[in-house]
Design a protein around this motif. Structure first.
Motif, mmCIF file in Angstrom:
data_model
loop_
_atom_site.group_PDB
_atom_site.id
_atom_site.type_symbol
_atom_site.label_atom_id
_atom_site.label_comp_id
_atom_site.label_asym_id
_atom_site.label_seq_id
_atom_site.Cartn_x
_atom_site.Cartn_y
_atom_site.Cartn_z
ATOM 1 N N LYS A 11 2.802 4.311 -6.491
ATOM 2 C CA LYS A 11 4.196 4.766 -6.636
ATOM 3 C C LYS A 11 4.420 5.269 -8.062
ATOM 4 O O LYS A 11 3.841 4.759 -9.012
ATOM 5 N N ASP A 12 5.284 6.267 -8.211
ATOM 6 C CA ASP A 12 5.547 6.773 -9.559
ATOM 7 C C ASP A 12 6.727 6.061 -10.214
ATOM 8 O O ASP A 12 7.115 6.380 -11.330
ATOM 9 N N ARG A 13 7.321 5.095 -9.521
ATOM 10 C CA ARG A 13 8.313 4.248 -10.183
ATOM 11 C C ARG A 13 8.053 2.794 -9.778
ATOM 12 O O ARG A 13 7.431 2.534 -8.744
ATOM 13 N N LYS A 14 8.518 1.870 -10.616
ATOM 14 C CA LYS A 14 8.222 0.450 -10.399
ATOM 15 C C LYS A 14 8.758 -0.018 -9.043
ATOM 16 O O LYS A 14 9.933 0.238 -8.727
ATOM 17 N N ILE A 15 7.892 -0.682 -8.289
ATOM 18 C CA ILE A 15 8.317 -1.216 -6.990
ATOM 19 C C ILE A 15 9.143 -2.476 -7.242
ATOM 20 O O ILE A 15 8.727 -3.372 -7.974
ATOM 21 N N LYS A 16 10.338 -2.544 -6.689
ATOM 22 C CA LYS A 16 11.176 -3.744 -6.823
ATOM 23 C C LYS A 16 10.726 -4.758 -5.778
ATOM 24 O O LYS A 16 10.401 -4.387 -4.648
ATOM 25 N N LYS A 17 10.749 -6.044 -6.168
ATOM 26 C CA LYS A 17 10.173 -7.018 -5.231
ATOM 27 C C LYS A 17 10.982 -7.126 -3.940
ATOM 28 O O LYS A 17 10.423 -7.390 -2.884
ATOM 29 N N ASP A 18 12.297 -6.843 -4.002
ATOM 30 C CA ASP A 18 13.081 -6.952 -2.760
ATOM 31 C C ASP A 18 12.879 -5.730 -1.847
ATOM 32 O O ASP A 18 13.384 -5.690 -0.732
ATOM 33 N N GLU A 19 12.112 -4.740 -2.311
ATOM 34 C CA GLU A 19 11.774 -3.617 -1.418
ATOM 35 C C GLU A 19 10.602 -3.981 -0.488
ATOM 36 O O GLU A 19 10.304 -3.232 0.440
ATOM 37 N N GLY A 20 9.915 -5.072 -0.813
ATOM 38 C CA GLY A 20 8.822 -5.545 0.044
ATOM 39 C C GLY A 20 7.527 -4.762 -0.097
ATOM 40 O O GLY A 20 6.536 -5.067 0.562
ATOM 41 N N VAL A 71 -0.222 -3.783 0.096
ATOM 42 C CA VAL A 71 -0.603 -2.563 -0.628
ATOM 43 C C VAL A 71 -1.795 -1.950 0.100
ATOM 44 O O VAL A 71 -2.866 -2.557 0.174
ATOM 45 N N GLU A 72 -1.592 -0.785 0.658
ATOM 46 C CA GLU A 72 -2.686 -0.142 1.396
ATOM 47 C C GLU A 72 -3.745 0.349 0.410
ATOM 48 O O GLU A 72 -3.411 1.009 -0.591
ATOM 49 N N LEU A 73 -5.005 0.029 0.704
ATOM 50 C CA LEU A 73 -6.094 0.413 -0.202
ATOM 51 C C LEU A 73 -7.022 1.417 0.473
ATOM 52 O O LEU A 73 -7.169 1.411 1.690
ATOM 53 N N LYS A 74 -7.629 2.263 -0.352
ATOM 54 C CA LYS A 74 -8.698 3.146 0.162
ATOM 55 C C LYS A 74 -9.914 2.977 -0.740
ATOM 56 O O LYS A 74 -9.781 2.593 -1.917
ATOM 57 N N GLU A 75 -11.085 3.280 -0.187
ATOM 58 C CA GLU A 75 -12.322 3.094 -0.955
ATOM 59 C C GLU A 75 -12.437 4.155 -2.057
ATOM 60 O O GLU A 75 -12.032 5.304 -1.843
#
Ligand code: CTP
Length: 230
Positions: free
Chosen positions: A113-122, A127-131
């Motif tokens: 994300k290009d802005r900080k994820i707020k914890k109440d956004e879930g 966090v989806e990961l790719k190799e």
């Protein structure tokens, strides 16, 4: 390239150009959070100094570490696995050998994300990961007459895992490190490593990282002397 045989003692890599990777990579989740690992970079930096002292011209591609830049070495600072791959691809055509000691992240967030994820956004619960691209495998495929050395950090079945990496990644030598030992793990000043190559396995005693680096320089000089070069 200068011939690697009949060098002055201690200058076994005179005229040789070597690419070295070191340290961890940081994979951004958002602008303030990242996925990393416990690599200190000490081994890669020790190898860079040993190659320099043996007469090599060194490009050191380093992830984020708390170690001063070694003098007389070209230092390229990178953050992520993708940055490290790019820097290595740029340096590789001009070198004779590559030693990939970095603990590159195997996975990276698929959608940073290009802005900080707020914890109440879930958004942090999953966090989806790719190799990430495998730098060692990529460079080994393009290596031609270059010598490519990889590392294997293992907690179990050290030699079979290292032999599998040697085969699958297509490099010339794997330095297998038993990171289950407190005296041979990330951040330690010593390592218990085994050189795993197509012609056999050589277990070194527990050594300081500088001594491991010197042994690796000697082995690299032999590999370069044996490789079919102009
Ligand atoms: N490596 C790399 N690029 C990656 C992952 C690893 O170049 N994306 C290199 C490392 O620098 C090291 C070697 O591959 O030289 C082995 O790294 P290691 O973490 O031990 O093995 P992996 O291939 O990541 O496999 P695993 O984590 O399943 O053991």
């Amino acid at each position: 390239m200068a011939k690697t045989t009949s060098k002055a003692p201690g200058r076994a890599l005179e005229g040789v150009r070597v690419l070295i990777t070191a340290g961890p990579t940081h994979e951004a989740i958002d602008p303030v959070r990242y996925i990393a690992n416990a690599s200190s970079g000490k081994m890669g930096y020790a190898i860079a100094r040993a190659c320099r002292d043996a007469g090599a011209r060194v490009v050191l591609v380093s992830g984020p570490v708390a170690i001063p830049a070694p003098e007389g070495v070209e230092l390229v600072r990178v953050v992520s696995a993708a940055d490290m791959l790019e820097a290595c691809e740029e340096a590789f055509p001009a070198v004779d050998a590559a030693i990939l000691a970095a603990a590159v992240a195997d996975f990276t967030p698929a959608h940073p994300k290009d802005r900080k994820i707020k914890k109440d956004e879930g958004g942090l619960a999953f966090v989806e990961l790719k190799e990430t691209a495998d730098i060692l495998e990529t460079l080994s495929l393009e290596k031609g007459a270059r010598v490519v050395v990889g590392f294997a950090a293992e907690t179990n079945d050290l030699i079979p895992h290292a032999e599998e990496k040697l085969r699958e990644k297509g490099c010339d030598l794997i330095v297998a490190n038993d990171v289950s030992r407190a005296d041979s793990t990330f951040g330690s000043d010593t390592d218990k490593v085994t050189f795993v190559a197509p012609d056999g396995v050589v277990a070194l005693p527990l050594l300081g990282k500088d001594e491991v680096a010197e042994r690796l320089v000697a082995r690299l000089a032999r590999l370069l002397a044996e490789s079919p070069r102009e």
